[in-house]
Motif scaffolding. Structure first.
Motif, PDB file in Angstrom:
ATOM      1  N   GLN A  93     -29.633  42.000 -15.491  1.00  0.00           N
ATOM      2  CA  GLN A  93     -29.328  40.973 -16.723  1.00  0.00           C
ATOM      3  C   GLN A  93     -28.533  42.197 -17.515  1.00  0.00           C
ATOM      4  O   GLN A  93     -28.459  42.980 -18.232  1.00  0.00           O
ATOM      5  CB  GLN A  93     -30.439  40.577 -17.147  1.00  0.00           C
ATOM      6  CG  GLN A  93     -31.019  39.623 -16.056  1.00  0.00           C
ATOM      7  CD  GLN A  93     -32.210  38.626 -16.745  1.00  0.00           C
ATOM      8  OE1 GLN A  93     -33.185  39.416 -17.032  1.00  0.00           O
ATOM      9  NE2 GLN A  93     -32.494  37.262 -16.516  1.00  0.00           N
ATOM     10  N   LEU A 100     -27.313  36.560 -17.676  1.00  0.00           N
ATOM     11  CA  LEU A 100     -26.693  36.056 -16.267  1.00  0.00           C
ATOM     12  C   LEU A 100     -26.902  37.571 -16.110  1.00  0.00           C
ATOM     13  O   LEU A 100     -26.712  38.670 -16.404  1.00  0.00           O
ATOM     14  CB  LEU A 100     -25.675  35.687 -16.069  1.00  0.00           C
ATOM     15  CG  LEU A 100     -24.790  34.648 -16.777  1.00  0.00           C
ATOM     16  CD1 LEU A 100     -23.923  34.683 -17.429  1.00  0.00           C
ATOM     17  CD2 LEU A 100     -25.841  33.387 -16.003  1.00  0.00           C
ATOM     18  N   SER A 160     -23.189  31.251  -9.810  1.00  0.00           N
ATOM     19  CA  SER A 160     -24.671  30.458 -10.409  1.00  0.00           C
ATOM     20  C   SER A 160     -25.437  31.260 -11.200  1.00  0.00           C
ATOM     21  O   SER A 160     -25.045  31.183 -12.354  1.00  0.00           O
ATOM     22  CB  SER A 160     -24.979  31.212  -9.294  1.00  0.00           C
ATOM     23  OG  SER A 160     -24.376  32.213  -8.386  1.00  0.00           O
ATOM     24  N   GLU A 161     -26.102  32.584 -11.045  1.00  0.00           N
ATOM     25  CA  GLU A 161     -26.681  33.283 -12.128  1.00  0.00           C
ATOM     26  C   GLU A 161     -26.047  34.894 -12.502  1.00  0.00           C
ATOM     27  O   GLU A 161     -26.424  35.349 -12.906  1.00  0.00           O
ATOM     28  CB  GLU A 161     -28.604  33.588 -11.518  1.00  0.00           C
ATOM     29  CG  GLU A 161     -29.132  32.221 -11.201  1.00  0.00           C
ATOM     30  CD  GLU A 161     -30.508  32.635 -10.969  1.00  0.00           C
ATOM     31  OE1 GLU A 161     -31.145  34.179 -10.937  1.00  0.00           O
ATOM     32  OE2 GLU A 161     -31.278  31.955 -10.243  1.00  0.00           O
ATOM     33  N   ARG A 196     -30.588  28.089 -12.415  1.00  0.00           N
ATOM     34  CA  ARG A 196     -29.434  28.181 -13.487  1.00  0.00           C
ATOM     35  C   ARG A 196     -28.531  28.108 -13.007  1.00  0.00           C
ATOM     36  O   ARG A 196     -28.045  28.841 -11.675  1.00  0.00           O
ATOM     37  CB  ARG A 196     -30.242  29.987 -13.485  1.00  0.00           C
ATOM     38  CG  ARG A 196     -31.590  29.595 -14.636  1.00  0.00           C
ATOM     39  CD  ARG A 196     -32.609  30.959 -14.831  1.00  0.00           C
ATOM     40  NE  ARG A 196     -31.672  32.136 -15.278  1.00  0.00           N
ATOM     41  CZ  ARG A 196     -32.057  33.144 -15.333  1.00  0.00           C
ATOM     42  NH1 ARG A 196     -33.212  33.917 -14.753  1.00  0.00           N
ATOM     43  NH2 ARG A 196     -30.523  34.695 -16.121  1.00  0.00           N
TER      44      ARG A 196
END
Length: 219
Positions: free
Chosen positions: A118, A111, A178-179, A213
């Motif tokens: 990330q 994420l 979401s991501e 994702r």
């Protein structure tokens, strides 16, 4: 009612997903190395499997949804190769079997916490689980541009269940993201494994995240 396969059906997440799907009346096929650990119910069929076997694609034919909570032995020196080989075998089998919806359960490490950053790459990320998170992140990144298999990828939040320093309470509620890593104020958000299973079962029914994702956390 759908025909749903769960890969890794005796794991922490997989067993909760099997229980949730079965409670909703779906026909659940639970793929596991040790089928003796699979929950017993009239609408649960336990199947012993090896995702790397040549005929695994044949076993996935006819399902409406496949949920993959596949994992490898993190204590093994060959963990990274074992995980990526097995996880990619699941993806390729789903492609060959023309599975309508493959929902892969990943981790929070992939994420984003900032543009192009990330969670796994942040200085505070726990080094003891870096290899695990980085390996699962590889799979997530490889899927992004694929359209030859009907994938979706769910990441739990940073804190999952009691083992993640959160809760095991089933609230029946969650929020979607979401991501990006979901937060609870200034702290990373969490979710119980029971509520994560609810979110996974909901998406298996609705198939709302094709080629996407996404993440979830408690409300």
């Amino acid at each position: 009612m759908k025909k749903i396969a769960v890969i890794g059906a005796t794991g922490y997440v997989g067993s909760a997903v099997v229980a949730e799907l079965a409670s909703r009346g779906h026909q659940v096929t639970a793929f596991a190395r040790n089928i003796n650990k699979v929950a017993k119910a009239d609408n649960i069929q336990a199947v012993s499997f090896d995702v790397n076997s040549a005929d695994f694609a044949e076993q996935l034919k006819g399902f409406d949804v496949v949920v993959s909570a596949f994992k490898a032995d993190y204590t093994s020196p060959s963990f990274r190769q074992d995980y990526l080989t097995g996880a990619n075998a699941v993806v390729e089998a789903a492609k060959v079997a023309e599975v309508p919806y493959l929902l892969i359960v990943g981790g929070a490490g992939s994420l984003f916490v900032a543009p192009n950053v990330q969670l796994v790459d942040t200085p505070a990320f726990p080094q003891e689980i870096y290899l695990l998170a980085d390996t699962v992140r590889v799979l997530a990144n490889e899927l992004v541009n694929r359209r030859d298999v009907n994938w979706a990828f769910i990441s739990p939040p940073a804190l999952l269940g009691a083992t993640g320093g959160y809760s095991e309470d089933r609230t029946g509620e969650y929020r979607l993201g979401s991501e990006e890593l979901l937060m609870n104020g200034e702290a990373p958000a969490g979710i119980s494994v029971a509520d994560l299973a609810i979110a996974i079962a909901d998406d298996a029914e609705q198939q709302a995240h094709l080629f996407k994702r996404f993440t979830v956390a408690s409300k």
